[in-house]
Motif scaffolding. Structure first.
Motif, mmCIF file in Angstrom:
data_model
loop_
_atom_site.group_PDB
_atom_site.id
_atom_site.type_symbol
_atom_site.label_atom_id
_atom_site.label_comp_id
_atom_site.label_asym_id
_atom_site.label_seq_id
_atom_site.Cartn_x
_atom_site.Cartn_y
_atom_site.Cartn_z
ATOM 1 N N SER A 89 0.813 -1.220 0.000
ATOM 2 C CA SER A 89 0.000 0.000 0.000
ATOM 3 C C SER A 89 0.845 1.268 0.000
ATOM 4 C CB SER A 89 -0.953 0.008 1.200
ATOM 5 O OG SER A 89 -0.237 -0.136 2.413
ATOM 6 N N HIS A 90 2.037 1.229 0.605
ATOM 7 C CA HIS A 90 2.867 2.442 0.593
ATOM 8 C C HIS A 90 3.335 2.747 -0.830
ATOM 9 C CE1 HIS A 90 6.883 0.431 0.306
ATOM 10 N NE2 HIS A 90 6.253 -0.549 0.907
ATOM 11 N N ASN A 91 3.575 1.688 -1.633
ATOM 12 C CA ASN A 91 3.909 1.910 -3.044
ATOM 13 C C ASN A 91 2.719 2.513 -3.784
ATOM 14 O OD1 ASN A 91 6.524 0.810 -2.817
ATOM 15 N ND2 ASN A 91 5.744 -1.261 -3.092
ATOM 16 N N GLN A 92 1.524 2.011 -3.458
ATOM 17 C CA GLN A 92 0.305 2.538 -4.085
ATOM 18 C C GLN A 92 0.107 4.007 -3.723
ATOM 19 O OE1 GLN A 92 -1.920 0.732 -6.124
ATOM 20 N NE2 GLN A 92 -2.801 2.747 -6.515
ATOM 21 N N GLY A 93 0.361 4.338 -2.456
ATOM 22 C CA GLY A 93 0.217 5.722 -2.023
ATOM 23 C C GLY A 93 1.142 6.659 -2.775
ATOM 24 N N GLU A 94 2.397 6.237 -2.941
ATOM 25 C CA GLU A 94 3.368 7.053 -3.682
ATOM 26 C C GLU A 94 2.948 7.226 -5.137
ATOM 27 O OE1 GLU A 94 8.017 6.677 -5.222
ATOM 28 O OE2 GLU A 94 7.358 5.525 -3.468
ATOM 29 N N ILE A 95 2.532 6.131 -5.754
ATOM 30 C CA ILE A 95 2.141 6.179 -7.169
ATOM 31 C C ILE A 95 0.878 7.013 -7.356
ATOM 32 C CG2 ILE A 95 1.312 4.778 -9.106
ATOM 33 C CD1 ILE A 95 3.158 2.543 -8.103
ATOM 34 N N ASN A 96 -0.069 6.930 -6.418
ATOM 35 C CA ASN A 96 -1.309 7.712 -6.528
ATOM 36 C C ASN A 96 -1.022 9.214 -6.569
ATOM 37 O OD1 ASN A 96 -3.003 5.515 -6.632
ATOM 38 N ND2 ASN A 96 -3.512 5.551 -4.463
ATOM 39 N N VAL A 97 -0.097 9.649 -5.715
ATOM 40 C CA VAL A 97 0.258 11.070 -5.683
ATOM 41 C C VAL A 97 0.896 11.478 -7.004
ATOM 42 C CG1 VAL A 97 1.743 12.795 -4.594
ATOM 43 C CG2 VAL A 97 0.521 11.145 -3.182
ATOM 44 N N LYS A 98 1.810 10.650 -7.505
ATOM 45 C CA LYS A 98 2.468 10.953 -8.781
ATOM 46 C C LYS A 98 1.459 10.943 -9.928
ATOM 47 C CE LYS A 98 7.040 9.186 -7.512
ATOM 48 N NZ LYS A 98 8.096 8.192 -7.820
ATOM 49 N N TYR A 99 0.566 9.970 -9.920
ATOM 50 C CA TYR A 99 -0.443 9.860 -10.970
ATOM 51 C C TYR A 99 -1.296 11.128 -11.023
ATOM 52 C CZ TYR A 99 -4.525 8.076 -13.509
ATOM 53 O OH TYR A 99 -5.551 7.911 -14.404
ATOM 54 N N GLU A 100 -1.723 11.589 -9.862
ATOM 55 C CA GLU A 100 -2.574 12.779 -9.796
ATOM 56 C C GLU A 100 -1.841 14.005 -10.346
ATOM 57 O OE1 GLU A 100 -4.814 15.565 -6.438
ATOM 58 O OE2 GLU A 100 -3.921 13.648 -5.853
ATOM 59 N N HIS A 101 -0.593 14.184 -9.961
ATOM 60 C CA HIS A 101 0.145 15.374 -10.372
ATOM 61 C C HIS A 101 0.570 15.307 -11.839
ATOM 62 C CE1 HIS A 101 0.321 16.054 -6.031
ATOM 63 N NE2 HIS A 101 0.614 17.310 -6.319
ATOM 64 N N TYR A 102 0.979 14.134 -12.293
ATOM 65 C CA TYR A 102 1.391 14.023 -13.699
ATOM 66 C C TYR A 102 0.203 14.237 -14.641
ATOM 67 C CZ TYR A 102 6.308 12.685 -13.380
ATOM 68 O OH TYR A 102 7.661 12.700 -13.197
ATOM 69 N N THR A 103 -0.933 13.651 -14.305
ATOM 70 C CA THR A 103 -2.111 13.842 -15.165
ATOM 71 C C THR A 103 -2.564 15.301 -15.140
ATOM 72 O OG1 THR A 103 -3.513 13.086 -13.303
ATOM 73 C CG2 THR A 103 -2.928 11.470 -15.006
ATOM 74 N N ASN A 104 -2.407 15.971 -13.994
ATOM 75 C CA ASN A 104 -2.738 17.397 -13.927
ATOM 76 C C ASN A 104 -1.788 18.222 -14.787
ATOM 77 O OD1 ASN A 104 -5.015 17.411 -12.285
ATOM 78 N ND2 ASN A 104 -3.836 17.450 -10.398
ATOM 79 N N MET A 105 -0.505 17.844 -14.789
ATOM 80 C CA MET A 105 0.461 18.574 -15.614
ATOM 81 C C MET A 105 0.151 18.395 -17.091
ATOM 82 S SD MET A 105 4.283 18.554 -13.930
ATOM 83 C CE MET A 105 4.409 16.808 -13.572
ATOM 84 N N GLU A 106 -0.252 17.191 -17.468
ATOM 85 C CA GLU A 106 -0.623 16.980 -18.874
ATOM 86 C C GLU A 106 -1.829 17.844 -19.250
ATOM 87 O OE1 GLU A 106 -1.103 12.870 -20.055
ATOM 88 O OE2 GLU A 106 0.904 13.007 -20.919
#
Length: 456
Positions: A89-106
């Motif tokens: 779950s800690h890996n999922q938490g890290e990836i979720n934050v990155k996913y949210e920010h990268y998709t926002n940047m796109e």
């Protein structure tokens, strides 16, 4: 106790245990959709038999059962699945934050589209080509100035949004730290209540579910399996905070003893904390790249307009500039206000207009002072890097979500409430209760014969 009264006591115990089982099944059904709830089961055993075998026993070498007793109500849970879940779950938490920010940047860059920076760059240079056909045409000059303003506004607007996104990442980091400390305080209170209940010889099932739910949520924010964090938990972790050392952020753990602290470097942190730390720097990196793009465009354009080498860094007076760069305030790049008010003041020759059009193919020093690159190539590299990193994060998010979902399904297969199973159990407990009640009714009839029969 032998005899009718003993049988009456035995049947009564069956009714009590069945009633407890029915109440537990009802509790399971009521919490079927409660997050983190583990189904419960009544543990029961045969009551101690009457008259243990012995030479002096009036009943001889035999025993009479005295019924049943409920020894405990336990929750059905597999701690191994909990360990696996929190290990992922800690890996999922890290990836979720990155996913949210990268998709926002796109979404912020919005490439490709008619309103993107790449389209604005193309329109800007295209308008110079049109102006080269008639350098004195006021309408063509106005189009050049307006396209210049649109390009400047687009770069500044996107940079402003990126800076805002970076601030949001920083705010999320602070909010996560606050949530972690709130969870730590909740865990302390729940542990106290658990110890009180356990001290009375009972199983605090709902409290333990609540504790596990908090640990599950906490595991998304940081790696509970990290040796330093695990040691801090065992030593009475009381507080976490983000500090800086040598210009780099780190996670500082404070034990129950305020004098004891432990610092964890950013590269050893995981979960949402790490995701936020990395995205703060990553968003700033893209924002800085836009700053370099703005400076490169302004430098190249202003130098060509003034007949200078495109990489000349000597500053020009504002009245000689088309683009003015401000490193401290937004917008970062803007068009000379005098030219905006009077586009006809843009004195251009055919040669200058042509040079300006071909500037898009000239290499300029941007970003890396040792490297020269065209404006289009520099910007395309930004977008290509963003696209590659975003796709990688999307793939990781998809794979990690699948892994975590499979583990959670395995865990729910053990601890989750099945309505069909609980309904079957209710029917079984109901029949057991009715059977025990029937025994009591039979004993009542027998006692009536004994008591009233004596009168006759």
């Amino acid at each position: 106790m032998a005899g009718l009264l003993g049988t009456l006591h035995s049947a009564g115990s069956g009714m009590r245990v069945s009633q407890t089982s029915i109440q537990t099944a009802s509790h399971n059904i009521n919490n079927m959709n409660t997050p983190g709830y583990s189904r419960q089961r009544v543990e029961q055993k045969a009551s101690s038999a009457y008259s243990y075998p012995g030479y002096n026993s009036k009943l001889g070498a035999g025993q009479l059962g005295t019924g049943v007793e409920a020894t405990d109500v336990i929750r059905i849970r597999n701690t191994f699945y909990d360990f696996q879940f929190r290990n992922e779950s800690h890996n999922q938490g890290e990836i979720n934050v990155k996913y949210e920010h990268y998709t926002n940047m796109e979404k912020i860059f919005n490439e490709p589209s008619d309103t993107s920076i790449s389209a604005s760059i193309a329109n800007f240079f295209g308008s110079w080509q049109e102006l080269s056909k008639n350098p004195t045409d006021v309408a063509s000059k106005d189009i050049v100035v307006q396209n210049s303003k649109y390009l400047a506004d687009k770069i500044s607007n996107i940079k402003e949004k990126l800076d805002s996104l970076s601030s949001q990442a920083d705010k999320k980091l602070n909010d996560d730290v606050k949530e972690i400390n709130d969870m730590l305080n909740q865990l302390k209170e729940i542990d106290k209540q658990i110890k009180i209940v356990q001290g009375s010889g009972k199983s605090p099932n709902d409290l333990m579910d609540e504790r596990d739910k908090i640990l599950d949520d906490l595991s998304f924010k940081m790696n509970l399996g990290n040796d330093d964090i695990k040691e801090a938990f065992e030593g009475g972790l009381s507080k976490v905070e983000i500090t800086e050392s040598g210009g780099k952020k780190q996670l500082t753990l404070t034990y129950g003893d305020p004098a004891k602290t432990k610092d964890i470097p950013a590269d050893k942190i995981s979960g949402e904390i790490k995701g936020s730390l990395e995205m703060i720097d990553k968003v700033k990196e893209y924002s800085n790249s836009l700053t370099e793009l703005a400076k490169g465009v302004a430098k190249g354009v202003n130098n060509v307009l003034n007949g200078r080498d495109i990489n000349d860094t000597t500053d020009l007076p504002d009245d000689k500039k088309l683009f003015i760069v401000d490193d401290k305030n937004n917008p970062i790049i803007k068009v000379n206000q005098d030219l905006l008010d009077n586009p006809r003041d843009l004195n251009i020759t055919t040669e200058i207009a042509n040079q300006m059009y071909h500037l898009k193919d000239k290499k300029i020093k941007m970003g890396n002072p040792e490297e020269e690159i065209t404006i289009d190539k520099f910007y395309n590299n930004i977008i290509q890097k963003l696209g590659n990193e975003t796709q990688e994060v999307i793939r990781n998010e998809k794979n990690q979500s699948k892994i975590l979902k499979e583990i959670d399904n395995l865990r729910l297969n053990v601890s989750g409430v099945s309505l069909d199973e609980e309904m079957v159990s209710l029917i079984q407990f109901q029949h057991a209760y009715n059977a025990s009640a029937k025994v009591i009714s039979t004993i009542d009839s027998l006692l009536d014969v004994v008591v009233n029969g004596l009168k006759r």
